[in-house]
Design an enzyme around this catalytic site. Sequence first.
Site, PDB file in Angstrom:
ATOM      1  N   TRP A   1     -17.917 -15.948 -23.444  1.00 42.26           N
ATOM      2  CA  TRP A   1     -17.657 -15.294 -24.718  1.00 42.26           C
ATOM      3  C   TRP A   1     -17.511 -16.313 -25.857  1.00 42.26           C
ATOM      4  CZ3 TRP A   1     -18.345 -10.134 -24.552  1.00 42.26           C
ATOM      5  CH2 TRP A   1     -18.221  -9.518 -23.300  1.00 42.26           C
TER       6      TRP A   1
ATOM      7  N   LYS B   1     -21.693  -9.018 -26.254  1.00 40.30           N
ATOM      8  CA  LYS B   1     -21.522  -8.520 -27.614  1.00 40.30           C
ATOM      9  C   LYS B   1     -22.262  -9.452 -28.554  1.00 40.30           C
ATOM     10  CE  LYS B   1     -16.854  -6.542 -27.108  1.00 40.30           C
ATOM     11  NZ  LYS B   1     -15.461  -6.596 -27.616  1.00 40.30           N
TER      12      LYS B   1
ATOM     13  N   ASP C   1     -25.363  18.636 -34.389  1.00 37.92           N
ATOM     14  CA  ASP C   1     -23.987  18.938 -34.792  1.00 37.92           C
ATOM     15  C   ASP C   1     -23.806  18.738 -36.295  1.00 37.92           C
ATOM     16  OD1 ASP C   1     -21.061  19.321 -34.162  1.00 37.92           O
ATOM     17  OD2 ASP C   1     -21.005  17.339 -35.100  1.00 37.92           O
TER      18      ASP C   1
ATOM     19  N   GLU D   1     -26.367  23.659 -35.708  1.00 39.63           N
ATOM     20  CA  GLU D   1     -25.013  24.185 -35.873  1.00 39.63           C
ATOM     21  C   GLU D   1     -24.760  24.244 -37.373  1.00 39.63           C
ATOM     22  OE1 GLU D   1     -20.340  23.198 -35.128  1.00 39.63           O
ATOM     23  OE2 GLU D   1     -21.752  21.823 -36.037  1.00 39.63           O
TER      24      GLU D   1
END
Length: 668
Positions: free
Chosen positions: A81, A113, A327, A381
């Site tokens: 990391w 990451k 949504d 929706e």
Amino acid sequence: MEELAILKSDSLLAPYANAINGRYEYFESIEKKLVPEGQTLSNFATGYLYFGLHRLSDGWVFREWAPNASAIFLIGDFNNWQRHPDYQLKRIQNGNWEIRLPDYAIAHTQLYKLLVEWEGGSGERIPAWARRVVQDDTTKIFSAQVWSPFQPYVFKNTKFKPTTDPLLIYECHIGMSSSQEKVSTYEEFRTTVLPRIHRDGYNCIQIMAIQEHPYYGSFGYHVSSFFAASSRFGTPDELKHLIDDAHGLGISVIMDIVHSHAVRNEVEGLGRFDGTPYQYFHGGSRREHPAWDSLCFDYAKPSVLHFLLSNCKFWLEEYKFDGFRFDGVTSMLYRSHGLGEDFSGYESYYNMNQDGDAICYLTLANKLIHQVNPYAITVAEEVSGMPGLATRVEDGGIGFDYRMAMGIPDFWIKQIKEIKDEDWKVGNILWELTNRRVEEKTINYAESHDQALVGDKTIIFRLIDSEMYWHMQRGDSTLVVDRGVALHKMIRLITATTINGGYLNFMGNEFGHPEWIDFPREGNGWSYKYARRQWELVDNEKYLYNALGEFDRSMIELINSVPEFNKTAIQQLWDKEGDQVLAFQREDMVFVFNFNGLKSFTDYGILADQGSYEIVLNTDNSVFGGFDLIDESVVHVTTPYPRDPSGREWLKLYIPARTAFVLKKKAD
């Protein structure tokens, strides 16, 4: 420009022709800017094949879009990391960054990451295009994970075509699909719940909370990683296996896709990804959603359109989803997000409150989805009722196949909560269930997950309340339970049989699942007690839950027995408010409802087509928790009524209080 079909079909839209034409022309202009001549939107929406981590024949390549970044490093368990020069990305063009690594540099299942640096700051980020994100059980920290198995999943059912006439949706959530107090998995759902859905006759499952989200209790609506299937339920291959098996059973699979907003999180999500607040989102006052504690996409940016359209294509291609339920569409259509608006007339839809860029994105998305898969299903929706939402793009619409009939569950809540049984107006019930635009298909539903969340009540809970804890055994019911069970069946029957497109049920509600949904949180001691489904209730024949489940199965079977049931015309035969009796016809079936809680009727006359009729479904059958007051073996033969010019005759029936039944005309 030739007049759009949407304007021809509705003369009331004439005053707003300029707005509708302008909307369509804007969509066409944006599409031309995005798509080079000779190509399609499907060619454009391939960002997932370029960005993110990909294995090559001789190693790996990783790319990211971060225009404000000054430096980017790949960090992970492969380099402790640390910010290491061997893992530094190079800026290439258009704000894009790239790194190529040898095969041995990273391996399947390793964690990683990005360390993104910008002028005046830096931060760890999960890649925007990450396809797998996992959470550490101890630290609760999320990281991207390399996912490149030696033997990728190979789909068996490669020529599946959804059944949509009608579309019968079983809305479900993987994590809460177990009867145990835990987070369930794709595998458990595939082997235990999917067979139930198939047996119950539904031909589509709508899966919630697929896109990765940091907070389990958000129900999946605060998305952080748009290309990652939630790892809390299992692996990507296990989700693919679930979808493949569903296709093998003839069941289509659509997912709740959330493109209306994104989680605010910066480490896990897209907020300030490259150090700016506006990379993916609006700047200034429009950046934050005023009601949802989330961030609002800027649909005017080509890079945002590329990201979201590529996301649509990714789920269709990589996982073989059959479409999407979008949504929060109302929130997208209007700059006000629909908050505080009454939408009382057409003038509410065509004004400066419209978000033209969001409308353009939805139009592009629908065109793309149907390019990728002509049989794909898209559902909106949407509560405002904007005309053209479920009208074809080429006709001037936004292009959805269906719109949710969101007013129906609100209507049922009001009926049950505010109006005495004796004051229910049967004609008004039918009008509310069929009040829709003729040219747009809708999804009827009595209740979805929204009505089951803590703080609200399901229909069964509103009808029976605490007595469900003590008196839901067959033979031990009370008047309250008898009323609740009867109305639960009647409400679902009239809602499901008045469809013009499809019907939706949320997992467990078909059998009157008790209580509410409450995900683990600090306020409930991080309990899973209410984030599960108690299948043992519907499986136990001693319980009325079993009776309600049997009724739902028979109701769905009846609908499935009529080819293209949703396209058959609804003809009202009888509506007598004083009696609270209603009847309507679809093809050769007559649907009879007596909402009167006190009066049963003998030799009750309803005008119907001449012929003989037999009962094919009856809410009062004891199998369904009724009292067997109706002799289902009786064949009902019409008798002449000379004054009726249509040639209809009297159909004389015994209709017990608070019952409904379906008659089918016998062939001559």
